[in-house]
Scaffold this motif. Structure first.
Motif, PDB file in Angstrom:
ATOM      1  N   PHE A 132       1.601   8.100  13.676  1.00  0.00           N
ATOM      2  CA  PHE A 132       0.818   9.127  12.981  1.00  0.00           C
ATOM      3  C   PHE A 132      -0.330   8.502  12.193  1.00  0.00           C
ATOM      4  N   ILE A 133      -0.029   7.435  11.441  1.00  0.00           N
ATOM      5  CA  ILE A 133      -1.054   6.779  10.634  1.00  0.00           C
ATOM      6  C   ILE A 133      -2.098   6.117  11.520  1.00  0.00           C
ATOM      7  N   ARG A 134      -1.625   5.457  12.568  1.00  0.00           N
ATOM      8  CA  ARG A 134      -2.540   4.686  13.423  1.00  0.00           C
ATOM      9  C   ARG A 134      -3.520   5.570  14.183  1.00  0.00           C
ATOM     10  N   ILE A 179       0.840  -1.204   0.000  1.00  0.00           N
ATOM     11  CA  ILE A 179       0.000   0.000   0.000  1.00  0.00           C
ATOM     12  C   ILE A 179       0.874   1.252   0.000  1.00  0.00           C
ATOM     13  N   GLY A 180       1.990   1.208   0.716  1.00  0.00           N
ATOM     14  CA  GLY A 180       2.907   2.353   0.723  1.00  0.00           C
ATOM     15  C   GLY A 180       3.487   2.632  -0.655  1.00  0.00           C
ATOM     16  N   ILE A 192      -4.639   1.599   4.672  1.00  0.00           N
ATOM     17  CA  ILE A 192      -3.463   1.473   5.545  1.00  0.00           C
ATOM     18  C   ILE A 192      -3.837   1.664   7.009  1.00  0.00           C
ATOM     19  N   MET A 193      -4.967   2.324   7.284  1.00  0.00           N
ATOM     20  CA  MET A 193      -5.428   2.456   8.663  1.00  0.00           C
ATOM     21  C   MET A 193      -5.946   1.136   9.236  1.00  0.00           C
ATOM     22  N   GLU A 194      -6.157   0.148   8.363  1.00  0.00           N
ATOM     23  CA  GLU A 194      -6.611  -1.160   8.827  1.00  0.00           C
ATOM     24  C   GLU A 194      -5.483  -1.960   9.480  1.00  0.00           C
ATOM     25  N   PHE A 195      -4.238  -1.564   9.241  1.00  0.00           N
ATOM     26  CA  PHE A 195      -3.106  -2.256   9.852  1.00  0.00           C
ATOM     27  C   PHE A 195      -2.880  -1.723  11.261  1.00  0.00           C
ATOM     28  N   ASN A 196      -2.427  -2.588  12.153  1.00  0.00           N
ATOM     29  CA  ASN A 196      -2.102  -2.093  13.489  1.00  0.00           C
ATOM     30  C   ASN A 196      -0.689  -1.527  13.512  1.00  0.00           C
ATOM     31  N   THR A 197      -0.344  -0.870  14.604  1.00  0.00           N
ATOM     32  CA  THR A 197       0.939  -0.166  14.692  1.00  0.00           C
ATOM     33  C   THR A 197       2.121  -1.107  14.537  1.00  0.00           C
ATOM     34  N   SER A 198       2.053  -2.278  15.142  1.00  0.00           N
ATOM     35  CA  SER A 198       3.160  -3.229  15.081  1.00  0.00           C
ATOM     36  C   SER A 198       3.435  -3.672  13.652  1.00  0.00           C
ATOM     37  N   LEU A 236      -9.124   8.894 -17.975  1.00  0.00           N
ATOM     38  CA  LEU A 236      -9.254   7.448 -18.067  1.00  0.00           C
ATOM     39  C   LEU A 236      -8.420   6.755 -16.984  1.00  0.00           C
ATOM     40  N   VAL A 237      -7.165   7.191 -16.844  1.00  0.00           N
ATOM     41  CA  VAL A 237      -6.290   6.608 -15.822  1.00  0.00           C
ATOM     42  C   VAL A 237      -6.835   6.906 -14.431  1.00  0.00           C
ATOM     43  N   TYR A 238      -7.358   8.119 -14.247  1.00  0.00           N
ATOM     44  CA  TYR A 238      -7.918   8.492 -12.942  1.00  0.00           C
ATOM     45  C   TYR A 238      -9.076   7.574 -12.561  1.00  0.00           C
ATOM     46  N   TRP A 239      -9.982   7.340 -13.495  1.00  0.00           N
ATOM     47  CA  TRP A 239     -11.137   6.488 -13.182  1.00  0.00           C
ATOM     48  C   TRP A 239     -10.708   5.055 -12.901  1.00  0.00           C
ATOM     49  N   VAL A 240      -9.717   4.567 -13.657  1.00  0.00           N
ATOM     50  CA  VAL A 240      -9.230   3.201 -13.421  1.00  0.00           C
ATOM     51  C   VAL A 240      -8.558   3.110 -12.051  1.00  0.00           C
ATOM     52  N   MET A 241      -7.773   4.110 -11.691  1.00  0.00           N
ATOM     53  CA  MET A 241      -7.116   4.123 -10.385  1.00  0.00           C
ATOM     54  C   MET A 241      -8.145   4.162  -9.257  1.00  0.00           C
ATOM     55  N   THR A 242      -9.187   4.967  -9.437  1.00  0.00           N
ATOM     56  CA  THR A 242     -10.232   5.058  -8.419  1.00  0.00           C
ATOM     57  C   THR A 242     -10.955   3.726  -8.253  1.00  0.00           C
ATOM     58  N   LEU A 243     -11.341   3.112  -9.372  1.00  0.00           N
ATOM     59  CA  LEU A 243     -12.017   1.814  -9.320  1.00  0.00           C
ATOM     60  C   LEU A 243     -11.114   0.747  -8.702  1.00  0.00           C
ATOM     61  N   PHE A 244      -9.848   0.756  -9.091  1.00  0.00           N
ATOM     62  CA  PHE A 244      -8.887  -0.209  -8.558  1.00  0.00           C
ATOM     63  C   PHE A 244      -8.743  -0.050  -7.044  1.00  0.00           C
ATOM     64  N   SER A 245      -8.711   1.184  -6.584  1.00  0.00           N
ATOM     65  CA  SER A 245      -8.583   1.447  -5.143  1.00  0.00           C
ATOM     66  C   SER A 245      -9.824   0.977  -4.395  1.00  0.00           C
ATOM     67  N   PHE A 246     -10.994   1.224  -4.965  1.00  0.00           N
ATOM     68  CA  PHE A 246     -12.232   0.762  -4.335  1.00  0.00           C
ATOM     69  C   PHE A 246     -12.261  -0.770  -4.243  1.00  0.00           C
ATOM     70  N   ILE A 247     -11.771  -1.453  -5.271  1.00  0.00           N
ATOM     71  CA  ILE A 247     -11.745  -2.920  -5.249  1.00  0.00           C
ATOM     72  C   ILE A 247     -10.826  -3.419  -4.140  1.00  0.00           C
ATOM     73  N   LEU A 248      -9.651  -2.802  -4.000  1.00  0.00           N
ATOM     74  CA  LEU A 248      -8.728  -3.190  -2.933  1.00  0.00           C
ATOM     75  C   LEU A 248      -9.365  -2.967  -1.560  1.00  0.00           C
ATOM     76  N   LEU A 249     -10.020  -1.815  -1.398  1.00  0.00           N
ATOM     77  CA  LEU A 249     -10.661  -1.523  -0.123  1.00  0.00           C
ATOM     78  C   LEU A 249     -11.794  -2.504   0.161  1.00  0.00           C
ATOM     79  N   PHE A 250     -12.501  -2.932  -0.875  1.00  0.00           N
ATOM     80  CA  PHE A 250     -13.599  -3.883  -0.706  1.00  0.00           C
ATOM     81  C   PHE A 250     -13.105  -5.202  -0.120  1.00  0.00           C
ATOM     82  N   PHE A 251     -11.946  -5.662  -0.592  1.00  0.00           N
ATOM     83  CA  PHE A 251     -11.398  -6.918  -0.088  1.00  0.00           C
ATOM     84  C   PHE A 251     -10.826  -6.775   1.319  1.00  0.00           C
ATOM     85  N   VAL A 252     -10.479  -5.554   1.709  1.00  0.00           N
ATOM     86  CA  VAL A 252      -9.920  -5.322   3.041  1.00  0.00           C
ATOM     87  C   VAL A 252     -11.013  -5.057   4.060  1.00  0.00           C
ATOM     88  N   ASN A 253     -11.963  -4.166   3.712  1.00  0.00           N
ATOM     89  CA  ASN A 253     -13.035  -3.800   4.638  1.00  0.00           C
ATOM     90  C   ASN A 253     -14.253  -3.367   3.827  1.00  0.00           C
TER      91      ASN A 253
END
Length: 227
Positions: free
Chosen positions: A129-131, A14-15, A101-107, A31-48
Motif C-alpha cells: 500500500f505504501i509503496r 519513521i513509523g 517512508i515512500m523512499e524505502f523499497n518494499t523489501s 509552537l509544537v506544531y511549528w517545531v514538528m513541521t520544521l523537524f520533519s522538513f529537516i529529516l526529509l532534506f537529509f533523505v531527499n
C-alpha cells in the motif's frame, strides 16, 4: 555497495514518529506544531533534497490560499475548500513523513515490519500500500494524457461523469497491478513458511534513537502544555 549504510533512517523509526504525530497533532499548540513541521522538513532534506523543495512549495501555496480565503465569505464550496486546506496544513508534518517512508523499497518495509513480529500478511499488505501510492499518481497522469489526446477535459458542471472518466481506468489499472504483484510474490516465495532475511541492516542507529527521543519530547511538551 554497502547495504547497511544506504538508509539515513530506518522505516521503523519513521513509523514510530508517524504514530507519535498522529496522537498529538490535533492537540498540540502552535509552537509544537511549528517545531514538528520544521523537524520533519529537516529529516526529509537529509533523505531527499529535491522532494523537500517540492513539499515546501506545496506548503507555502496551501498556506497562502488559507490567508487569502480569510478575506472571503466562507460559505458554500468556498467554506469547504477552506476547511480542507486547514486540515491539509494541520496534518502536513504527517504528510512529510509519508513522503519519507515512500523512499524505502518494499523489501525494506516488509523486513522492518517483520522485526516487530507482525503477521506476514499484514507486513506485505501495508508495504505494498505504501509503496504503490506514487504509482497511482503516475496512473492518474497517464489517464489525463489519454483524455487529452481524445480531446476530453474535466467538466466541473458534470462532476460525476468527469470522475467516472478517471475512476474506471484507475480501477482497471488496480486489477492489472494486483495480478502483477501476485505473480511477483509467488515467484519470490512469499508463501513459504521459513525465516526471511534482508540484505539491508535494519538495526537502529544513534540517528534513529535521536529521532525517536525527539518525538517523545514532542509528546512530553504537548502533555505539559495541557496540564
Amino acid at each position: 555497495m554497502n547495504f547497511g549504510n544506504r538508509l539515513f533512517l530506518k522505516p521503523i523509526t519513521i513509523g514510530v514518529l508517524m504514530i507519535i504525530y498522529t496522537s498529538i497533532l490535533f492537540f498540540s499548540e502552535m509552537l509544537v506544531y511549528w517545531v514538528m513541521t520544521l523537524f520533519s522538513f529537516i529529516l526529509l532534506f537529509f533523505v531527499n533534497r529535491k522532494k523537500t523543495f517540492s513539499f515546501i512549495t506545496v506548503y507555502i501555496l496551501v498556506f497562502a490560499l488559507i490567508r487569502i480565503m480569510n478575506f472571503l465569505t466562507l460559505s458554500g464550496w468556498i467554506g469547504s475548500v477552506y476547511t480542507m486546506a486547514l486540515i491539509v496544513v494541520k496534518l502536513f508534518p504527517l504528510w512529510i513523513l509519508v513522503g519519507i517512508i515512500m523512499e524505502f523499497n518494499t523489501s525494506e518495509i516488509i523486513a522492518s515490519l517483520r522485526k516487530l513480529k507482525l503477521p506476514n500478511n499484514l507486513c506485505v499488505g501495508v508495504s505494498i500500500f505504501i509503496r504503490f501510492i506514487p504509482e497511482y499518481r503516475n496512473y492518474l497522469k497517464e489517464i489525463k494524457e489519454g483524455l487529452k489526446v481524445r480531446n476530453i477535459s474535466f467538466n466541473i458542471f458534470k462532476p460525476l461523469q468527469s470522475f467516472e472518466m478517471y475512476l474506471v481506468p484507475l480501477i482497471y489499472k488496480a486489477f492489472d497491478t494486483a495480478n502483477i504483484l501476485t505473480c511477483s510474490l509467488i515467484t519470490k516465495g512469499i508463501e513459504f513458511d521459513c525465516e526471511k532475511t534482508s540484505y539491508v541492516d535494519l538495526s537502529l542507529t544513534w540517528r534513529d534513537y535521536a529521532v525517536i527521543i525527539a518525538g517523545m519530547g514532542f509528546i512530553g511538551i504537548t502533555v505539559w502544555e495541557k496540564l
